[in-house]
Scaffold this active site. Structure first.
Site, PDB file in Angstrom:
ATOM      1  N   ASN A 112       0.351  32.371  39.006  1.00 15.24           N
ATOM      2  CA  ASN A 112       0.192  32.677  37.576  1.00 15.24           C
ATOM      3  C   ASN A 112      -1.177  33.240  37.206  1.00 15.24           C
ATOM      4  OD1 ASN A 112      -0.554  30.006  38.233  1.00 15.24           O
ATOM      5  ND2 ASN A 112      -0.435  29.384  36.102  1.00 15.24           N
ATOM      6  N   GLY A 185      -0.178  24.627  42.796  1.00 19.27           N
ATOM      7  CA  GLY A 185       1.234  24.991  42.645  1.00 19.27           C
ATOM      8  C   GLY A 185       2.016  23.861  42.005  1.00 19.27           C
ATOM      9  N   SER A 186       3.303  23.854  42.285  1.00 14.81           N
ATOM     10  CA  SER A 186       4.188  22.897  41.616  1.00 14.81           C
ATOM     11  C   SER A 186       4.084  21.501  42.249  1.00 14.81           C
ATOM     12  CB  SER A 186       5.635  23.387  41.728  1.00 14.81           C
ATOM     13  OG  SER A 186       5.984  23.482  43.092  1.00 14.81           O
ATOM     14  N   GLU A 207      -3.701  20.685  43.099  1.00 14.53           N
ATOM     15  CA  GLU A 207      -3.814  21.094  41.690  1.00 14.53           C
ATOM     16  C   GLU A 207      -2.403  21.445  41.229  1.00 14.53           C
ATOM     17  OE1 GLU A 207      -6.555  21.302  39.709  1.00 14.53           O
ATOM     18  OE2 GLU A 207      -7.985  20.649  41.222  1.00 14.53           O
ATOM     19  N   CYS A 241      -0.902  26.699  33.696  1.00 14.93           N
ATOM     20  CA  CYS A 241      -0.664  25.286  34.037  1.00 14.93           C
ATOM     21  C   CYS A 241      -1.134  24.334  32.954  1.00 14.93           C
ATOM     22  CB  CYS A 241      -1.337  24.950  35.357  1.00 14.93           C
ATOM     23  SG  CYS A 241      -3.105  25.292  35.353  1.00 14.93           S
ATOM     24  N   GLU A 329       8.701  21.083  33.262  1.00 12.95           N
ATOM     25  CA  GLU A 329       7.591  21.908  32.777  1.00 12.95           C
ATOM     26  C   GLU A 329       8.156  23.261  32.360  1.00 12.95           C
ATOM     27  OE1 GLU A 329       4.713  22.641  35.849  1.00 12.95           O
ATOM     28  OE2 GLU A 329       3.368  23.749  34.511  1.00 12.95           O
TER      29      GLU A 329
HETATM   30  P1  NAD Z   1       4.864  26.863  43.912  1.00  7.78           P
HETATM   31  O1  NAD Z   1       4.656  25.437  44.220  1.00  7.78           O
HETATM   32  O2  NAD Z   1       6.243  27.401  43.911  1.00  7.78           O
HETATM   33  O3  NAD Z   1       4.052  27.798  44.924  1.00  7.78           O
HETATM   34  C1  NAD Z   1       2.684  27.592  45.215  1.00  7.78           C
HETATM   35  C2  NAD Z   1       2.389  28.027  46.639  1.00  7.78           C
HETATM   36  O4  NAD Z   1       3.176  27.261  47.541  1.00  7.78           O
HETATM   37  C3  NAD Z   1       2.703  29.494  46.936  1.00  7.78           C
HETATM   38  O5  NAD Z   1       1.608  30.038  47.653  1.00  7.78           O
HETATM   39  C4  NAD Z   1       3.971  29.450  47.763  1.00  7.78           C
HETATM   40  O6  NAD Z   1       4.022  30.459  48.735  1.00  7.78           O
HETATM   41  C5  NAD Z   1       3.873  28.091  48.449  1.00  7.78           C
HETATM   42  N1  NAD Z   1       5.198  27.483  48.669  1.00  7.78           N
HETATM   43  C6  NAD Z   1       6.279  27.561  47.852  1.00  7.78           C
HETATM   44  N2  NAD Z   1       7.301  26.849  48.365  1.00  7.78           N
HETATM   45  C7  NAD Z   1       6.858  26.298  49.524  1.00  7.78           C
HETATM   46  C8  NAD Z   1       7.433  25.465  50.529  1.00  7.78           C
HETATM   47  N3  NAD Z   1       8.681  25.043  50.432  1.00  7.78           N
HETATM   48  N4  NAD Z   1       6.675  25.097  51.579  1.00  7.78           N
HETATM   49  C9  NAD Z   1       5.386  25.509  51.672  1.00  7.78           C
HETATM   50  N5  NAD Z   1       4.798  26.324  50.772  1.00  7.78           N
HETATM   51  C10 NAD Z   1       5.490  26.706  49.715  1.00  7.78           C
HETATM   52  O7  NAD Z   1       4.131  27.080  42.498  1.00  7.78           O
HETATM   53  P2  NAD Z   1       4.024  28.392  41.644  1.00  7.78           P
HETATM   54  O8  NAD Z   1       5.380  28.742  41.128  1.00  7.78           O
HETATM   55  O9  NAD Z   1       3.257  29.424  42.371  1.00  7.78           O
HETATM   56  O10 NAD Z   1       3.112  27.888  40.446  1.00  7.78           O
HETATM   57  C11 NAD Z   1       3.622  27.231  39.338  1.00  7.78           C
HETATM   58  C12 NAD Z   1       3.240  25.784  39.344  1.00  7.78           C
HETATM   59  O11 NAD Z   1       1.874  25.623  39.671  1.00  7.78           O
HETATM   60  C13 NAD Z   1       3.385  25.141  37.980  1.00  7.78           C
HETATM   61  O12 NAD Z   1       3.906  23.856  38.134  1.00  7.78           O
HETATM   62  C14 NAD Z   1       1.968  25.064  37.460  1.00  7.78           C
HETATM   63  O13 NAD Z   1       1.757  24.080  36.494  1.00  7.78           O
HETATM   64  C15 NAD Z   1       1.206  24.825  38.710  1.00  7.78           C
HETATM   65  N6  NAD Z   1      -0.160  25.287  38.577  1.00  7.78           N
HETATM   66  C16 NAD Z   1      -1.162  24.377  38.592  1.00  7.78           C
HETATM   67  C17 NAD Z   1      -2.458  24.795  38.434  1.00  7.78           C
HETATM   68  C18 NAD Z   1      -3.612  23.838  38.440  1.00  7.78           C
HETATM   69  O14 NAD Z   1      -4.734  24.293  38.480  1.00  7.78           O
HETATM   70  N7  NAD Z   1      -3.384  22.538  38.413  1.00  7.78           N
HETATM   71  C19 NAD Z   1      -2.725  26.153  38.273  1.00  7.78           C
HETATM   72  C20 NAD Z   1      -1.668  27.045  38.265  1.00  7.78           C
HETATM   73  C21 NAD Z   1      -0.384  26.604  38.433  1.00  7.78           C
END
Ligand code: NAD
Length: 453
Positions: A112, A185-186, A207, A241, A329
């Site tokens: 994002n 990420g999530s 995070e 996020c 979310e």
């Molecule tokens: P995501 O968890 O889908 O992906 C994040 C990363 O994980 C990517 O690089 C992806 O390639 C990798 N990934 C995805 N699935 C995987 C798996 N099964 N095994 C290993 N790696 C995997 O998250 P997203 O859609 O990129 O981001 C959205 C989420 O991130 C939201 O929940 C948001 O709130 C959170 N977020 C948090 C922050 C923070 O600073 N706390 C910042 C931005 C986003």
């Protein structure tokens, strides 16, 4: 993946990264690389989800430049040994904490804010004397490509390497024995990362996300509340996020609040044709978000256009905790508004959710602020604004419970990529005999007198 890691570990073991001037040189290199190639960065992110130059600079690049400057200005003091008092039974001695880099770090970014969420942790890791393997999110493909092209073209792969890829590549990376994993990420994928890290006992910073509430009380400055809330919610089309996920508003000002927010959205004239509104990142997220908009609950907005992955800034009213938009979310431009009669009851409802990344209170009452902030557990927040707390690098940024483990930014970022090694340096000119054999009741008496327990 194994080779990338082995190359970096060999380099790390040369001790070159322990030198502060070496670290500053890496930060300077990254700063110059980004500044020299800003146009490439703007073009790539615009192709991915129509994020404008204005938004990319203000919400991504400026934060990275700030982190680099902050780290360069403070690195010497952050890295300095911290003197600590020595306890009497170790006397004569001095005690200190030495800040050691952890080693080879894996950073996994989210999509994002693809530049900021990849480079800000990398800055912290390099400043703390680590080497970095960065895996940006694969969803914004052009930004991932441009980060790989720039970093891999400019940096020695022994120090900083970008590895591109999706789930299979990340899974392979996670099987390696890194010295630190930093994941954004999530919550769902955060659990996968945590499990993979546990196999090798790798320290993690996670995070993550969650549903961040915004409380609007009847004594708030309504005009300012609407202005700041609308900006914070619809920045990046709600794909932030720490965006306010939903609103809890005092029933007695609900109507005025809805009108004020609507007026503010109309004033902003959000449209990605005039470059102030981004697209939803992909079709899957577009469909997921669209399904959260029940026609009969739309107070404002609700229009969608699949071919542009466009969802208008949308306000939902008469929402209950059972509605679809309250089950996960949102991470999009949809703002559910829930009214409450009693703030205590509203707080109890929020407590039923997993711990949020942020919470916001719009109020002029310090007792309400204290009530909300002292009752709820969440990552970090603001009074009378939202999202902007991320820009203050003097504050550690991170979640708690389901919204994350650990924190970064500023000195917290340096510490997150350091091991605090505790050392006692002893003199050799005196040694009290008390702990040695033969043990006796008189020695035990002296020990008790010394310890004063
Ligand atoms: P995501 O968890 O889908 O992906 C994040 C990363 O994980 C990517 O690089 C992806 O390639 C990798 N990934 C995805 N699935 C995987 C798996 N099964 N095994 C290993 N790696 C995997 O998250 P997203 O859609 O990129 O981001 C959205 C989420 O991130 C939201 O929940 C948001 O709130 C959170 N977020 C948090 C922050 C923070 O600073 N706390 C910042 C931005 C986003």
């Amino acid at each position: 993946m194994e080779t990338h890691l082995a190359i970096q570990r060999t380099f790390f073991n040369t001790q070159a990264t322990k030198d502060i001037s070496f670290r500053i040189a890496q930060l300077d290199k990254l700063n110059k690389l980004l500044k020299d190639n800003e146009q490439l960065l703007y073009d790539a992110i615009y192709k991915d989800f129509k994020k404008s130059e204005f938004d990319t600079y203000t919400s991504e690049l400026s934060l990275i430049y700030h982190d680099i400057k902050d780290a360069k200005n403070n690195l010497k003091s952050w890295a300095r040994n911290e003197r600590k008092p020595t306890n009497i039974i170790n006397w004569p001695a001095s005690s200190y904490v030495q800040k050691d880099p952890l080693g080879v770090c894996l950073i996994i970014g989210a999509w994002n804010y693809p530049y900021q969420l990849s480079f800000a942790p990398a800055v912290a890791a390099l400043a703390a004397g680590n080497t970095v393997i960065l895996k940006p999110s694969e969803l914004p493909l052009n930004t991932s490509n441009v980060m790989a092209k720039l970093v891999n073209g400019a940096f020695n792969p022994e120090i900083f390497k970008v590895v591109e890829g999706g789930v299979p590549e990340t899974t392979e990376l996670l099987a390696q024995n890194f010295d630190k994993i930093f994941f954004t990420g999530s919550t769902k994928v955060g659990k996968i990362v945590y499990q993979a890290a546990a196999k090798n006992l790798i320290p993690v910073t996670l995070e993550l996300g969650g549903k961040s509430p915004a409380f609007i009380t009847k004594d708030c400055n309504l005009k300012m509340t609407a202005k700041r809330l609308v900006w914070a919610k619809f920045l990046n089309a709600g794909q932030t996020c720490i965006a306010p996920d939903y609103v809890l508003v005092d029933k007695c000002i609900e109507n005025e609040f809805l009108q004020a927010v609507t007026a503010e959205i109309e004033k902003e004239q959000f449209s990605f044709h005039n470059h102030n509104y981004v697209q939803i990142i992909n079709n899957a997220n577009f469909e997921r978000l669209k399904a959260m908009i029940p026609d009969q609950k739309v107070f404002f907005g609700g229009e969608t256009k699949a071919s542009d992955r466009y969802i208008a800034p949308t306000i939902l009213h008469n929402i209950t905790f059972e509605d679809a938009c309250m089950q996960e979310e949102i991470f999009g431009p949809i703002l559910p508004v829930i009214s409450y009669d009693n703030l205590d009851d509203a707080i109890v409802e929020v407590q039923k959710f997993p711990k949020a990344l942020s919470a916001y209170v719009f109020t002029s009452s310090s007792s309400i602020r204290k009530k909300v902030f002292n009752t709820l557990s969440f990552g970090g927040g603001m009074v009378n604004d939202a999202v902007m707390h991320i820009t203050n690098s003097n504050l550690p940024f991170g979640g708690v419970g389901n919204s994350g483990i650990g924190s970064y930014h500023g000195e917290a970022g340096f510490n997150c990529f350091s091991h605090r090694k505790s050392i006692i340096k002893k003199g050799t000119w005196l040694e009290l005999p008390l702990k040695y054999f033969p043990h006796s009741s008189s020695r035990l008496k002296w020990i008790k007198r010394f310890l004063k327990l």
